[in-house]
Design a protein around this motif. Sequence first.
Motif, PDB file in Angstrom:
ATOM      1  N   VAL A   8      52.135 -64.099 -49.770  1.00  0.00           N
ATOM      2  CA  VAL A   8      52.930 -63.242 -50.661  1.00  0.00           C
ATOM      3  C   VAL A   8      53.794 -62.289 -49.838  1.00  0.00           C
ATOM      4  N   VAL A   9      53.204 -61.677 -48.823  1.00  0.00           N
ATOM      5  CA  VAL A   9      53.944 -60.742 -47.965  1.00  0.00           C
ATOM      6  C   VAL A   9      55.068 -61.472 -47.240  1.00  0.00           C
ATOM      7  N   ASP A  10      54.756 -62.619 -46.660  1.00  0.00           N
ATOM      8  CA  ASP A  10      55.781 -63.390 -45.942  1.00  0.00           C
ATOM      9  C   ASP A  10      56.927 -63.784 -46.869  1.00  0.00           C
ATOM     10  N   GLN A  11      56.590 -64.213 -48.081  1.00  0.00           N
ATOM     11  CA  GLN A  11      57.634 -64.608 -49.034  1.00  0.00           C
ATOM     12  C   GLN A  11      58.503 -63.418 -49.419  1.00  0.00           C
ATOM     13  N   SER A  12      57.887 -62.269 -49.603  1.00  0.00           N
ATOM     14  CA  SER A  12      58.683 -61.096 -49.981  1.00  0.00           C
ATOM     15  C   SER A  12      59.593 -60.663 -48.837  1.00  0.00           C
ATOM     16  N   LEU A  13      59.110 -60.782 -47.613  1.00  0.00           N
ATOM     17  CA  LEU A  13      59.931 -60.401 -46.464  1.00  0.00           C
ATOM     18  C   LEU A  13      61.105 -61.360 -46.270  1.00  0.00           C
ATOM     19  N   ALA A  14      60.920 -62.619 -46.636  1.00  0.00           N
ATOM     20  CA  ALA A  14      61.971 -63.623 -46.464  1.00  0.00           C
ATOM     21  C   ALA A  14      62.941 -63.671 -47.643  1.00  0.00           C
ATOM     22  N   SER A  15      62.617 -62.987 -48.723  1.00  0.00           N
ATOM     23  CA  SER A  15      63.403 -63.082 -49.949  1.00  0.00           C
ATOM     24  C   SER A  15      64.456 -61.983 -50.043  1.00  0.00           C
ATOM     25  N   ALA A  16      65.602 -62.354 -50.572  1.00  0.00           N
ATOM     26  CA  ALA A  16      66.635 -61.358 -50.861  1.00  0.00           C
ATOM     27  C   ALA A  16      66.379 -60.709 -52.224  1.00  0.00           C
ATOM     28  N   ARG A  17      65.565 -61.359 -53.064  1.00  0.00           N
ATOM     29  CA  ARG A  17      65.304 -60.862 -54.419  1.00  0.00           C
ATOM     30  C   ARG A  17      64.042 -60.018 -54.517  1.00  0.00           C
ATOM     31  N   ASP A  18      63.090 -60.258 -53.649  1.00  0.00           N
ATOM     32  CA  ASP A  18      61.779 -59.623 -53.763  1.00  0.00           C
ATOM     33  C   ASP A  18      61.541 -58.657 -52.615  1.00  0.00           C
ATOM     34  N   ARG A  19      60.723 -57.659 -52.898  1.00  0.00           N
ATOM     35  CA  ARG A  19      60.265 -56.767 -51.834  1.00  0.00           C
ATOM     36  C   ARG A  19      58.981 -56.093 -52.282  1.00  0.00           C
ATOM     37  N   ALA A  39      48.434 -45.730 -49.815  1.00  0.00           N
ATOM     38  CA  ALA A  39      48.114 -44.987 -51.033  1.00  0.00           C
ATOM     39  C   ALA A  39      48.424 -45.803 -52.279  1.00  0.00           C
ATOM     40  N   GLY A  40      49.412 -46.685 -52.177  1.00  0.00           N
ATOM     41  CA  GLY A  40      49.796 -47.491 -53.325  1.00  0.00           C
ATOM     42  C   GLY A  40      50.865 -48.485 -52.933  1.00  0.00           C
ATOM     43  N   ALA A  41      51.172 -49.375 -53.858  1.00  0.00           N
ATOM     44  CA  ALA A  41      52.207 -50.376 -53.607  1.00  0.00           C
ATOM     45  C   ALA A  41      52.693 -50.935 -54.927  1.00  0.00           C
ATOM     46  N   VAL A  42      53.871 -51.532 -54.866  1.00  0.00           N
ATOM     47  CA  VAL A  42      54.442 -52.234 -56.013  1.00  0.00           C
ATOM     48  C   VAL A  42      55.235 -53.419 -55.471  1.00  0.00           C
ATOM     49  N   TYR A  43      55.171 -54.523 -56.183  1.00  0.00           N
ATOM     50  CA  TYR A  43      55.948 -55.713 -55.830  1.00  0.00           C
ATOM     51  C   TYR A  43      57.185 -55.697 -56.707  1.00  0.00           C
ATOM     52  N   LEU A  44      58.356 -55.654 -56.101  1.00  0.00           N
ATOM     53  CA  LEU A  44      59.611 -55.645 -56.852  1.00  0.00           C
ATOM     54  C   LEU A  44      60.237 -57.029 -56.805  1.00  0.00           C
ATOM     55  N   ARG A  45      60.620 -57.504 -57.960  1.00  0.00           N
ATOM     56  CA  ARG A  45      61.238 -58.832 -58.061  1.00  0.00           C
ATOM     57  C   ARG A  45      62.449 -58.736 -58.982  1.00  0.00           C
ATOM     58  N   VAL A  46      63.535 -59.334 -58.552  1.00  0.00           N
ATOM     59  CA  VAL A  46      64.726 -59.419 -59.397  1.00  0.00           C
ATOM     60  C   VAL A  46      64.712 -60.788 -60.057  1.00  0.00           C
ATOM     61  N   GLY A  47      64.836 -60.786 -61.360  1.00  0.00           N
ATOM     62  CA  GLY A  47      64.848 -62.044 -62.095  1.00  0.00           C
ATOM     63  C   GLY A  47      65.365 -61.819 -63.498  1.00  0.00           C
ATOM     64  N   LEU A  84      64.712 -66.869 -71.952  1.00  0.00           N
ATOM     65  CA  LEU A  84      65.695 -66.910 -73.031  1.00  0.00           C
ATOM     66  C   LEU A  84      66.684 -65.751 -72.981  1.00  0.00           C
ATOM     67  N   HIS A  85      66.358 -64.731 -72.225  1.00  0.00           N
ATOM     68  CA  HIS A  85      67.213 -63.546 -72.084  1.00  0.00           C
ATOM     69  C   HIS A  85      67.526 -63.422 -70.596  1.00  0.00           C
ATOM     70  N   VAL A  86      68.660 -63.976 -70.205  1.00  0.00           N
ATOM     71  CA  VAL A  86      68.939 -64.159 -68.781  1.00  0.00           C
ATOM     72  C   VAL A  86      69.511 -62.928 -68.079  1.00  0.00           C
ATOM     73  N   GLU A  87      69.638 -61.829 -68.788  1.00  0.00           N
ATOM     74  CA  GLU A  87      70.099 -60.606 -68.130  1.00  0.00           C
ATOM     75  C   GLU A  87      69.121 -60.243 -67.009  1.00  0.00           C
ATOM     76  N   PRO A  88      69.636 -59.891 -65.828  1.00  0.00           N
ATOM     77  CA  PRO A  88      68.715 -59.579 -64.726  1.00  0.00           C
ATOM     78  C   PRO A  88      67.966 -58.270 -64.962  1.00  0.00           C
ATOM     79  N   VAL A  89      66.783 -58.222 -64.413  1.00  0.00           N
ATOM     80  CA  VAL A  89      65.920 -57.048 -64.513  1.00  0.00           C
ATOM     81  C   VAL A  89      65.153 -56.926 -63.199  1.00  0.00           C
ATOM     82  N   VAL A  90      64.844 -55.713 -62.813  1.00  0.00           N
ATOM     83  CA  VAL A  90      63.935 -55.512 -61.685  1.00  0.00           C
ATOM     84  C   VAL A  90      62.540 -55.395 -62.283  1.00  0.00           C
ATOM     85  N   GLN A  91      61.696 -56.322 -61.912  1.00  0.00           N
ATOM     86  CA  GLN A  91      60.313 -56.313 -62.381  1.00  0.00           C
ATOM     87  C   GLN A  91      59.472 -55.563 -61.354  1.00  0.00           C
ATOM     88  N   ALA A  92      58.847 -54.489 -61.779  1.00  0.00           N
ATOM     89  CA  ALA A  92      57.919 -53.748 -60.928  1.00  0.00           C
ATOM     90  C   ALA A  92      56.535 -54.317 -61.230  1.00  0.00           C
TER      91      ALA A  92
END
Length: 180
Positions: A32-43, A54-62, A67-75
Motif C-alpha cells: 500500500v505504501v509503495d503504491q501510494s508513493l508511486a501514484s500521482a493520485r494517491d498519497r 500520531a495519525g495518518a490518512v490515505y488520500l485518493r483522487v477518484g 455513476l457520478h464521475v466528478e472527481p473527489v479527494v477521498q480521505a
Amino acid sequence: MRPEDAPDLVRLWEEVVPRASAEQMLVDMELVVDQSLASARDRIVVAECDGRLAGAVYLRVGPMSPLHVEPVVQAVSPHVLPEFRRHGVGRALMDAAVAHAEEKGIGHVASASLSASREAHRFLARLALAPQAVLRVAPTQVVRAKLSSRRPARSQTGGRPALGQVLAARRSQRRQRDLV
C-alpha cells in the motif's frame, strides 16, 4: 511518508487492515505504501508528535462514484492514536485532504469512518461532511446463501411462479382493494 512507516501504519490502521498474520499484514501495508508513493493520485499523510506517529490518512483522487464521475479527494481511514486525540491531529489530517483537493482543483472531499466509531462520525460531521451513502459489506457466500433461501417457489415447468402463488397474490390484492 516513508516505506519504513509501514509497521506503524499497520498498528494505526489495525481495525481496517484485513485480518491475517502479522507478517502478511506488514507485507500488504508495504505494498500500500509503495503504491501510494508511486501514484500521482494517491498519497498517505502521516502526522507525527515528538517524532512518534500520531495519525495518518490515505488520500485518493477518484470519481465520486461509478455513476457520478466528478472527481473527489477521498480521505480514507483518517485515524489518530488515542493518546494524540483532541490535540488537533485529526484536524491537521483533514486539512491535508482539503489542501490536496485545492492543489488539484477538486471541489469535494469525502471521508468514511468505521460504522461503530461514533466519535469519528461526530468529528467528520463537525467538518461539514454529511452522509451520502451506507456501504454494506458481507462475504459473497453469505449473500448467496441469503438470496437462495429467499427465492420464491417456482413451478416445475417454465420457471414461472406456481399457479397457487399467483392466485394467492391476486386474492390478497382484491382484499386490499375491497378494504379501501
